[in-house]
Design a protein around this motif. Structure first.
Motif, short mmCIF file in Angstrom:
data_model
loop_
_atom_site.label_atom_id
_atom_site.label_comp_id
_atom_site.label_asym_id
_atom_site.label_seq_id
_atom_site.Cartn_x
_atom_site.Cartn_y
_atom_site.Cartn_z
N UNK A 1 0.85 -1.19 0.00
CA UNK A 1 0.00 0.00 0.00
C UNK A 1 0.89 1.24 0.00
N UNK A 2 0.61 2.14 -0.91
CA UNK A 2 1.37 3.38 -0.97
C UNK A 2 0.41 4.53 -1.27
N UNK A 3 0.69 5.66 -0.67
CA UNK A 3 -0.07 6.87 -0.91
C UNK A 3 0.84 7.94 -1.47
N UNK A 4 0.51 9.17 -1.20
CA UNK A 4 1.32 10.30 -1.64
C UNK A 4 2.22 10.75 -0.50
N UNK A 5 3.17 11.64 -0.75
CA UNK A 5 4.03 12.11 0.34
C UNK A 5 3.23 12.76 1.48
N UNK B 1 1.56 -4.38 3.45
CA UNK B 1 2.85 -3.77 3.74
C UNK B 1 2.69 -2.29 3.42
N UNK B 2 2.81 -1.45 4.44
CA UNK B 2 2.73 -0.01 4.24
C UNK B 2 4.05 0.48 3.69
N UNK B 3 4.00 1.07 2.50
CA UNK B 3 5.19 1.63 1.86
C UNK B 3 5.16 3.13 2.11
N UNK B 4 6.23 3.63 2.72
CA UNK B 4 6.28 5.04 3.13
C UNK B 4 7.28 5.82 2.30
N UNK B 5 7.01 7.09 2.14
CA UNK B 5 7.87 7.96 1.37
C UNK B 5 9.19 8.24 2.08
N UNK B 6 9.12 8.44 3.38
CA UNK B 6 10.32 8.80 4.12
C UNK B 6 10.26 8.23 5.54
N UNK B 7 10.45 6.91 5.66
CA UNK B 7 10.38 6.33 7.01
C UNK B 7 11.50 6.88 7.89
N UNK B 8 11.18 7.20 9.13
CA UNK B 8 12.21 7.75 10.02
C UNK B 8 13.24 6.69 10.40
N UNK C 1 9.39 0.48 5.82
CA UNK C 1 9.46 0.07 4.42
C UNK C 1 9.36 1.33 3.55
N UNK C 2 10.41 1.58 2.79
CA UNK C 2 10.47 2.77 1.95
C UNK C 2 10.10 2.49 0.51
N UNK D 1 2.53 -10.08 -6.74
CA UNK D 1 2.35 -9.05 -5.74
C UNK D 1 1.40 -7.99 -6.27
N UNK D 2 0.82 -7.25 -5.35
CA UNK D 2 -0.15 -6.21 -5.72
C UNK D 2 0.31 -4.89 -5.13
N UNK D 3 0.35 -3.88 -5.96
CA UNK D 3 0.63 -2.52 -5.51
C UNK D 3 -0.70 -1.77 -5.51
N UNK D 4 -1.14 -1.40 -4.33
CA UNK D 4 -2.42 -0.71 -4.15
C UNK D 4 -2.10 0.75 -3.84
N UNK D 5 -2.45 1.63 -4.77
CA UNK D 5 -2.12 3.05 -4.69
C UNK D 5 -3.36 3.84 -4.27
N UNK D 6 -3.19 4.71 -3.29
CA UNK D 6 -4.27 5.60 -2.86
C UNK D 6 -3.81 7.03 -3.08
N UNK D 7 -4.56 7.75 -3.88
CA UNK D 7 -4.20 9.13 -4.18
C UNK D 7 -5.46 9.92 -4.46
N UNK D 8 -5.87 10.69 -3.46
CA UNK D 8 -7.09 11.49 -3.61
C UNK D 8 -6.85 12.67 -4.55
N UNK D 9 -5.64 13.18 -4.57
CA UNK D 9 -5.24 14.27 -5.45
C UNK D 9 -4.48 13.69 -6.65
#
Length: 192
Positions: free
Chosen positions: A40-44, A70-77, A86-87, A98-106
């Motif tokens: 799962x990935x979203x926007x920054x 698996x949460x994919x993050x833009x900038x994991x600390x 997971x970056x 595998x499946x890439x599920x993208x969430x982007x409201x904008x």
């Protein structure tokens, strides 16, 4: 959103086509082959924490381990726990099954679109909930567009899809779906 609210939302949307679309996307999520393969990935600015939590619950409650996201993050600390570290480089290793599920409201940012395109080329299935982004929808194998002024909010669409992914009902066979479609098209039949 609790289960009662989801049930109420489903009742309101029964005749709109939203439930069918949510079920289709939910079934596509279930096609992920193994735990950890649902990315799962979203926007920054908007990481999909909420949907990640709901899919983890659905995986646990339904016994469908492939829904464990698996949460994919833009900038994991630095020093974040493994499940929160997971970056975006994980998308470079996305593979068939595998499946890439993208969430982007904008509008999805160009770096995200490039990574989605790369994941698609390596064989990953691309799914999306998006807010009218034609480029993202064009890259996705399946996507739901959530209009800003529609019946369902972006958050509501996520709830519908995650609940549908965990449903234990079997998908109707192609023959049954075609029969229902023909019944809708031809209307009631009168026989002697």
């Amino acid at each position: 959103m609790d289960s009662g609210s989801v049930a109420f939302l489903r009742e309101l949307l029964a005749e709109t086509g939203w439930l069918e679309r949510a079920r289709e996307l939910g079934l596509a999520l279930r096609a992920t082959r193994s735990p950890g393969g649902l990315l799962l990935v979203g926007t920054p600015d908007e990481e999909p924490w909420h949907l990640t939590a709901h899919l983890a619950d659905e995986a646990r409650l339904s016994g469908l381990s492939q829904l464990t996201p698996t949460l994919v993050r833009w900038d994991p600390p630095p020093g974040a726990p493994a499940h929160l570290s997971v970056g975006l480089d994980r998308l470079e290793r996305a593979a068939r099954g595998e499946t890439l599920f993208v969430l982007s409201e904008q509008q999805a940012p160009v770096p995200l679109l490039e990574r989605v395109d790369d994941a698609r080329r390596t064989g990953a299935t691309i799914l999306a909930i998006e807010g009218g982004d034609r480029e993202l929808a064009g890259l996705a194998h399946d996507a739901i567009a959530v209009p800003r002024d529609g019946l369902v909010t972006f958050d509501g669409a996520q709830h519908l899809v995650s609940a549908a992914a965990g449903e234990l009902e079997q998908r109707p066979r192609l023959r049954d779906r075609l029969a229902r479609l023909l019944d809708k098209v031809s209307g009631p039949q009168i026989t002697d």
